[in-house]
Scaffold this motif. Structure first.
Motif, PDB file in Angstrom:
ATOM      1  N   THR A 297       0.830  -1.209   0.000  1.00 31.26           N
ATOM      2  CA  THR A 297       0.000   0.000   0.000  1.00 31.26           C
ATOM      3  C   THR A 297       0.861   1.256   0.000  1.00 31.26           C
ATOM      4  N   CYS A 298       2.006   1.165   0.649  1.00 34.46           N
ATOM      5  CA  CYS A 298       2.847   2.355   0.857  1.00 34.46           C
ATOM      6  C   CYS A 298       3.917   2.539  -0.209  1.00 34.46           C
ATOM      7  N   PHE A 299       4.473   1.433  -0.739  1.00 34.03           N
ATOM      8  CA  PHE A 299       5.633   1.533  -1.622  1.00 34.03           C
ATOM      9  C   PHE A 299       5.480   0.604  -2.827  1.00 34.03           C
ATOM     10  N   SER A 300       6.230   0.929  -3.878  1.00 33.72           N
ATOM     11  CA  SER A 300       6.315   0.065  -5.046  1.00 33.72           C
ATOM     12  C   SER A 300       7.678   0.256  -5.705  1.00 33.72           C
ATOM     13  N   ILE A 301       8.019  -0.697  -6.578  1.00 35.81           N
ATOM     14  CA  ILE A 301       9.249  -0.606  -7.374  1.00 35.81           C
ATOM     15  C   ILE A 301       8.845  -0.438  -8.832  1.00 35.81           C
ATOM     16  N   GLN A 302       9.364   0.612  -9.460  1.00 38.45           N
ATOM     17  CA  GLN A 302       9.126   0.828 -10.886  1.00 38.45           C
ATOM     18  C   GLN A 302      10.446   1.219 -11.545  1.00 38.45           C
ATOM     19  N   ASN A 303      10.859   0.412 -12.545  1.00 39.21           N
ATOM     20  CA  ASN A 303      12.115   0.675 -13.260  1.00 39.21           C
ATOM     21  C   ASN A 303      13.293   0.848 -12.309  1.00 39.21           C
ATOM     22  N   GLY A 304      13.315   0.009 -11.277  1.00 33.17           N
ATOM     23  CA  GLY A 304      14.426   0.035 -10.334  1.00 33.17           C
ATOM     24  C   GLY A 304      14.359   1.133  -9.296  1.00 33.17           C
ATOM     25  N   GLU A 305      13.296   1.931  -9.310  1.00 26.05           N
ATOM     26  CA  GLU A 305      13.174   3.021  -8.341  1.00 26.05           C
ATOM     27  C   GLU A 305      12.160   2.659  -7.252  1.00 26.05           C
ATOM     28  N   LEU A 306      12.504   3.010  -6.014  1.00 30.47           N
ATOM     29  CA  LEU A 306      11.612   2.812  -4.875  1.00 30.47           C
ATOM     30  C   LEU A 306      10.724   4.046  -4.744  1.00 30.47           C
ATOM     31  N   LEU A 307       9.407   3.851  -4.892  1.00 31.29           N
ATOM     32  CA  LEU A 307       8.460   4.963  -4.932  1.00 31.29           C
ATOM     33  C   LEU A 307       7.434   4.861  -3.808  1.00 31.29           C
ATOM     34  N   THR A 308       6.944   6.020  -3.379  1.00 33.75           N
ATOM     35  CA  THR A 308       5.798   6.047  -2.475  1.00 33.75           C
ATOM     36  C   THR A 308       4.517   5.911  -3.302  1.00 33.75           C
ATOM     37  N   ASN A 309       3.484   5.330  -2.686  1.00 33.82           N
ATOM     38  CA  ASN A 309       2.240   5.047  -3.410  1.00 33.82           C
ATOM     39  C   ASN A 309       1.098   5.989  -3.083  1.00 33.82           C
ATOM     40  N   LYS A 310       1.146   6.651  -1.920  1.00 34.14           N
ATOM     41  CA  LYS A 310      -0.016   7.409  -1.454  1.00 34.14           C
ATOM     42  C   LYS A 310       0.270   8.897  -1.414  1.00 34.14           C
ATOM     43  N   ASN A 311      -0.740   9.689  -1.755  1.00 38.09           N
ATOM     44  CA  ASN A 311      -0.636  11.145  -1.610  1.00 38.09           C
ATOM     45  C   ASN A 311      -0.763  11.544  -0.144  1.00 38.09           C
ATOM     46  N   HIS A 312      -0.187  12.695   0.165  1.00 37.49           N
ATOM     47  CA  HIS A 312      -0.294  13.313   1.494  1.00 37.49           C
ATOM     48  C   HIS A 312       0.329  12.470   2.601  1.00 37.49           C
ATOM     49  N   THR A 313       1.259  11.590   2.234  1.00 46.02           N
ATOM     50  CA  THR A 313       2.015  10.853   3.246  1.00 46.02           C
ATOM     51  C   THR A 313       3.075  11.772   3.830  1.00 46.02           C
ATOM     52  N   MET A 314       3.236  11.719   5.141  1.00 47.73           N
ATOM     53  CA  MET A 314       4.237  12.558   5.809  1.00 47.73           C
ATOM     54  C   MET A 314       5.187  11.670   6.623  1.00 47.73           C
ATOM     55  N   PRO A 315       6.460  11.563   6.227  1.00 48.04           N
ATOM     56  CA  PRO A 315       7.415  10.780   7.021  1.00 48.04           C
ATOM     57  C   PRO A 315       7.867  11.550   8.259  1.00 48.04           C
ATOM     58  N   SER A 316       8.272  10.811   9.267  1.00 50.33           N
ATOM     59  CA  SER A 316       8.966  11.394  10.411  1.00 50.33           C
ATOM     60  C   SER A 316      10.104  10.463  10.802  1.00 50.33           C
ATOM     61  N   MET A 317      11.103  11.036  11.442  1.00 54.97           N
ATOM     62  CA  MET A 317      12.258  10.303  11.963  1.00 54.97           C
ATOM     63  C   MET A 317      13.092   9.630  10.880  1.00 54.97           C
ATOM     64  N   LEU A 318      12.958  10.042   9.624  1.00 59.28           N
ATOM     65  CA  LEU A 318      13.927   9.596   8.629  1.00 59.28           C
ATOM     66  C   LEU A 318      15.315  10.043   9.069  1.00 59.28           C
ATOM     67  N   THR A 319      16.254   9.133   9.004  1.00 60.05           N
ATOM     68  CA  THR A 319      17.604   9.432   9.450  1.00 60.05           C
ATOM     69  C   THR A 319      18.610   8.845   8.476  1.00 60.05           C
ATOM     70  N   LEU A 320      19.806   9.400   8.459  1.00 60.02           N
ATOM     71  CA  LEU A 320      20.892   8.875   7.637  1.00 60.02           C
ATOM     72  C   LEU A 320      21.813   7.956   8.444  1.00 60.02           C
ATOM     73  N   ASP A 321      21.480   7.746   9.715  1.00 62.37           N
ATOM     74  CA  ASP A 321      22.309   6.912  10.591  1.00 62.37           C
ATOM     75  C   ASP A 321      21.945   5.446  10.355  1.00 62.37           C
ATOM     76  N   GLU A 322      22.809   4.730   9.645  1.00 60.87           N
ATOM     77  CA  GLU A 322      22.502   3.355   9.254  1.00 60.87           C
ATOM     78  C   GLU A 322      22.411   2.418  10.461  1.00 60.87           C
ATOM     79  N   HIS A 323      23.199   2.688  11.500  1.00 54.28           N
ATOM     80  CA  HIS A 323      23.156   1.843  12.699  1.00 54.28           C
ATOM     81  C   HIS A 323      21.804   1.982  13.393  1.00 54.28           C
ATOM     82  N   VAL A 324      21.301   3.207  13.502  1.00 56.09           N
ATOM     83  CA  VAL A 324      19.995   3.442  14.129  1.00 56.09           C
ATOM     84  C   VAL A 324      18.882   2.810  13.297  1.00 56.09           C
TER      85      VAL A 324
END
Length: 339
Positions: A297-324
């Motif tokens: 419902t949230c994600f799909s793969i198209q032509n090798g790209e990871l895409l969001t599926n829904k409008n008005h989705t708001m992420p939180s706590m996205l981080t670049l810390d791979e360990h976390v």
């Protein structure tokens, strides 16, 4: 089952108000609950360092307690100093430990020394007729300050709105401190940006001081125009068998390096989060608040790209810390809700 003793005292040990997270263990060698008497008997409960690398709670409490060194506290205060052994190493948790913000009553973790300790703390504070509970955290990505609640109740909204207009309602993950205390008193989690930021310390100091001066939480309803309210609808993890990176091109999943800039931004369907070596397998796992898999419902793969599926989705706590990301999750997905 190994035992974990809860140190419980009613005074401030020497050096506590000057300690750093790294040397706190010399003063409090184990998790410690400190009770301090104030003019109003029913205490505010504050938990800090449930994650050892999140220092804002400690520094703000040190300033607060220095403020009241020569005068009585307006209200009694109980402070739980959590994962002091992880704080010593500036880590969220040690490898042999559970997450200290997943061990509380309602947890999905098996019984262990830490879950028994958390049960004991809730029981102690219930007997003390706790007035309100505040759990202080930092996060690793670019996020604004916001408060989280686990019940859409007016007292919870009032307590949260004292911190700011941005409020997040969630019921998963299970075993968090605020959800356990929500069974006995109004409870909030404060997310105070990255550790080491002076503004975060000052903001929490001001908030805690305000809470100590409350005689009661306001009975009137919070007005919808006075807050931005969001509901966490999914937790997103990277599939455990998938390698991922923000800069290593040979990883199974190469995530965009500016991903954290999407935090608290409503994004449209079709937003690219990265590229994947898999044509069919979605390298993420999204679970809703009841634990159901909603990845498709949230994600799909198209032509090798990871895409969001829904409008008005708001992420939180996205981080670049791979360990976390491996220890906890990649992010949460939210939707705006209206009272």
């Amino acid at each position: 089952m190994k035992t974990l003793s809860l140190n419980q005292i009613d005074y401030l040990p020497d050096g506590l108000l000057e300690a750093t997270p790294e040397n706190l263990h010399k003063i409090l060698p184990e998790p410690t609950l400190i009770h301090l008497a104030g003019r109003h008997a029913e205490p505010v409960f504050v938990s800090i360092l449930l994650h050892g690398n999140e220092s804002t709670g400690l520094f703000s409490l040190q300033l607060l307690l220095k403020k009241y060194q020569s005068q009585p506290l307006p209200r009694s205060l109980s402070i739980f100093f959590g994962n002091v052994s992880a704080a010593r190493k500036n880590m969220r948790k040690l490898d042999n430990q559970p997450d200290y913000n997943r061990i509380w009553p309602g947890t999905e973790l098996p019984d262990c020394a830490e879950t028994e300790m958390a049960k004991e703390i809730v029981s102690i504070m219930k007997k003390r007729r706790v007035f309100a509970s505040i759990d202080v955290h930092n996060n690793t990505g670019m996020n604004p300050h916001y408060a989280c609640i686990n019940r859409l109740d007016n007292q919870f909204l009032q307590l949260a709105s004292l911190f700011g207009r941005m409020i997040v309602y969630f019921i998963r993950p299970k075993g968090v401190q605020s959800a356990a205390f929500a069974q006995i008193c109004p409870a909030v989690t404060l997310e105070c940006g990255r550790p080491g930021q002076h503004y975060g310390v000052e903001h929490v100091l001001e908030y805690l001081n305000s809470c100590l001066h409350l005689t009661a939480l306001p009975p009137h309803q919070v007005q919808p125009q006075d807050l931005d309210l969001f509901h966490t609808v999914a937790q997103v993890k990277v599939h455990e068998k998938v390698s991922f990176s923000f800069n290593q091109a040979d990883a199974d999943l190469l995530l965009n390096e500016d991903l954290e800039r999407m935090n608290f931004t409503e994004i449209p369907a079709g937003t690219v989060w990265g590229t994947s070596r898999f044509n069919s397998l979605i390298p993420l796992i999204a679970q809703d608040e009841y634990g159901n898999d909603i990845t498709d419902t949230c994600f799909s793969i198209q032509n090798g790209e990871l895409l969001t599926n829904k409008n008005h989705t708001m992420p939180s706590m996205l981080t670049l810390d791979e360990h976390v990301i491996r220890q906890d999750c990649l992010c949460y997905l939210m939707e705006r809700i209206h009272l």
